[in-house]
Design an enzyme around this catalytic site. Structure first.
Site, PDB file in Angstrom:
ATOM      1  N   GLU A 110       0.757  -1.186  -0.045  1.00  0.00           N
ATOM      2  CA  GLU A 110       0.161   0.119  -0.162  1.00  0.00           C
ATOM      3  C   GLU A 110       0.695   1.223   0.072  1.00  0.00           C
ATOM      4  O   GLU A 110       0.497   2.147   0.484  1.00  0.00           O
ATOM      5  CB  GLU A 110      -1.155  -0.217   1.052  1.00  0.00           C
ATOM      6  CG  GLU A 110      -2.067  -1.392   1.069  1.00  0.00           C
ATOM      7  CD  GLU A 110      -3.333  -1.094   1.668  1.00  0.00           C
ATOM      8  OE1 GLU A 110      -3.564   0.309   2.161  1.00  0.00           O
ATOM      9  OE2 GLU A 110      -4.178  -2.007   1.643  1.00  0.00           O
ATOM     10  N   HIS A 169      -5.352   1.720   0.453  1.00  0.00           N
ATOM     11  CA  HIS A 169      -4.876   2.658  -0.610  1.00  0.00           C
ATOM     12  C   HIS A 169      -4.943   1.927  -2.139  1.00  0.00           C
ATOM     13  O   HIS A 169      -4.509   0.606  -2.048  1.00  0.00           O
ATOM     14  CB  HIS A 169      -3.140   2.901  -0.413  1.00  0.00           C
ATOM     15  CG  HIS A 169      -3.415   3.597   0.690  1.00  0.00           C
ATOM     16  ND1 HIS A 169      -3.486   3.349   1.981  1.00  0.00           N
ATOM     17  CD2 HIS A 169      -3.068   4.985   0.974  1.00  0.00           C
ATOM     18  CE1 HIS A 169      -3.251   4.010   3.108  1.00  0.00           C
ATOM     19  NE2 HIS A 169      -2.999   5.202   2.200  1.00  0.00           N
ATOM     20  N   LYS A 196     -10.723   5.600   6.096  1.00  0.00           N
ATOM     21  CA  LYS A 196      -9.635   6.507   5.269  1.00  0.00           C
ATOM     22  C   LYS A 196      -9.594   5.640   3.928  1.00  0.00           C
ATOM     23  O   LYS A 196      -9.028   4.394   4.002  1.00  0.00           O
ATOM     24  CB  LYS A 196      -8.467   6.857   5.681  1.00  0.00           C
ATOM     25  CG  LYS A 196      -7.408   7.320   4.665  1.00  0.00           C
ATOM     26  CD  LYS A 196      -6.138   7.541   5.288  1.00  0.00           C
ATOM     27  CE  LYS A 196      -4.847   8.000   4.085  1.00  0.00           C
ATOM     28  NZ  LYS A 196      -3.450   7.697   4.452  1.00  0.00           N
TER      29      LYS A 196
END
Length: 285
Positions: A110, A169, A196
Site C-alpha cells: 500500500e 490505498h 480512510k
C-alpha cells in the site's frame, strides 16, 4: 491558527481522548482536536529515517499549521526493534506535547517505504506493542490484513484507550463508486473509528467518483471518513473535504509521504478561506 468548530460537549472515553456527545455525533475528539466536524484537520507525516531527524521533524510539525502528526514508522530503520520504537515514541510525545499522534507502518503493498517488509505476525506485534504503550493516540491499520487480524488489533487499541484509523490505498486506479462506498462500510463494520481511502485517478472523472462516494459515506455511516485522490489530478480532494464530508487531509513540510500532498501552511490557508466563504463571512465582492 485554524478556526475550530464544534469543540463543546465531550465525554471522556480513554486517557486524554474524548468522544463527541452532542453536536456532530459522528466526530471524535482527540486531545482537543475534533475529527469529523468543521474544517478538515491537517495531518503532517514525518518520513525521516533517523531518530534525531524524526524528532526534529515532529518538533517542526508542532510549530506548523498542522492539527496532527503522523509518524510513518516504515521509514525508520529500527522499526523491528521494539525498545527503539517505544523509546522514540516517548521522544515524539515530548516534542509534540498534547498534539495528537498517529502511528503508521505502511506496508509495501500500500505504498510503504520499508527496506524490509514485515510479516503479517510482525505487523500485528508492532501495532499491538504501540497500542499497549498508549504513546500514540491513533493507529493506522490496513484492511488488507483481513477481518480477524484487523478486529484483533482494533480491540487492543480500544482497550488501551486509543482510536483506529482503517486505511485502504490504491496507487493504480480509482475503483468504482459503489466499491469505494462498500469499503468504507466494511471499515466501520470491522470496528474502525476513522475510515480512510486514498486512490489514484486516471482521468478527471475519477476525482468526482471518489468525492461522490465520500459524500454518500459521510451521510450513511456513523464514523468520520477521509477520502484522498492522489497526484496532481486529485489535488482538489485535499482541499474540498468540508464540502463532501472528508474529515482529514494530509499536508507536508519538506518531504511528502504520498503524491500530491501540499505544503501544510498553504493548505491551512486555503482550508480556512474556503471555510469562511462557506460560512458566509465577509470577503471580497
Amino acid at each position: 491558527m485554524k478556526e475550530r468548530a464544534g469543540d463543546a460537549g465531550e465525554t471522556t472515553d480513554g486517557p486524554g481522548k474524548e468522544r463527541q456527545a452532542v453536536g456532530n455525533e459522528k466526530s471524535i475528539v482527540v486531545r482537543g482536536v475534533e475529527i469529523g466536524g468543521g474544517i478538515p484537520k491537517i495531518c503532517v507525516p514525518v518520513v525521516e529515517t533517523e531518530e534525531d531527524a524524526i524528532c526534529e521533524a515532529a518538533a517542526q510539525a508542532k510549530r506548523s499549521a498542522a492539527d496532527l502528526v503522523e509518524w510513518r514508522a516504515d521509514y525508520f530503520g529500527g522499526v523491528c526493534d521494539r525498545d527503539r520504537v517505544l523509546r522514540l515514541l516517548g521522544k515524539l510525545r515530548q516534542r509534540i506535547g498534547e498534539m495528537p499522534l498517529l502511528f503508521t507502518y505502511r506496508t509495501r503493498e500500500e505504498g510503504g517505504a520499508g527496506s524490509r517488509q514485515l510479516s503479517a505476525e510482525e505487523y500485528r506485534e508492532l501495532n499491538q506493542t504501540v497500542a499497549e504503550s498508549r504513546a500514540a493516540d491513533i493507529l493506522d491499520v490496513e484492511i488488507r490484513v483481513g477481518k480477524e487480524a484487523f478486529s484483533g488489533l482494533a480491540e487492543a487499541v480500544h482497550e488501551a484507550g486509543g482510536y483506529v484509523l482503517a486505511s485502504r490505498h490504491d496507487f493504480g486506479k480509482t475503483p468504482p463508486e459503489e466499491e469505494i462506498l462498500a469499503s468504507f462500510e466494511q471499515m466501520e463494520a470491522w470496528g474502525a473509528d476513522i475510515l480512510k481511502q486514498a486512490v489514484m485517478p486516471e482521468k478527471q472523472e475519477d476525482l468526482l467518483t471518489l468525492l461522490l462516494a465520500c459524500r454518500r459515506a459521510s451521510f450513511r455511516l456513523s464514523r468520520p471518513v477521509v477520502a484522498i485522490s492522489m497526484g496532481a489530478m486529485g489535488t482538489e480532494s485535499r482541499i474540498c473535504g468540508e464540502a463532501v464530508g472528508s474529515a482529514m487531509t494530509f499536508g507536508c513540510m519538506a518531504k511528502a509521504s504520498a503524491p500530491g500532498q501540499m505544503d501544510v501552511q498553504e493548505l491551512s490557508e486555503i482550508l480556512l478561506a474556503l471555510h469562511r466563504a462557506r460560512a458566509g463571512k465577509k470577503g471580497c465582492s
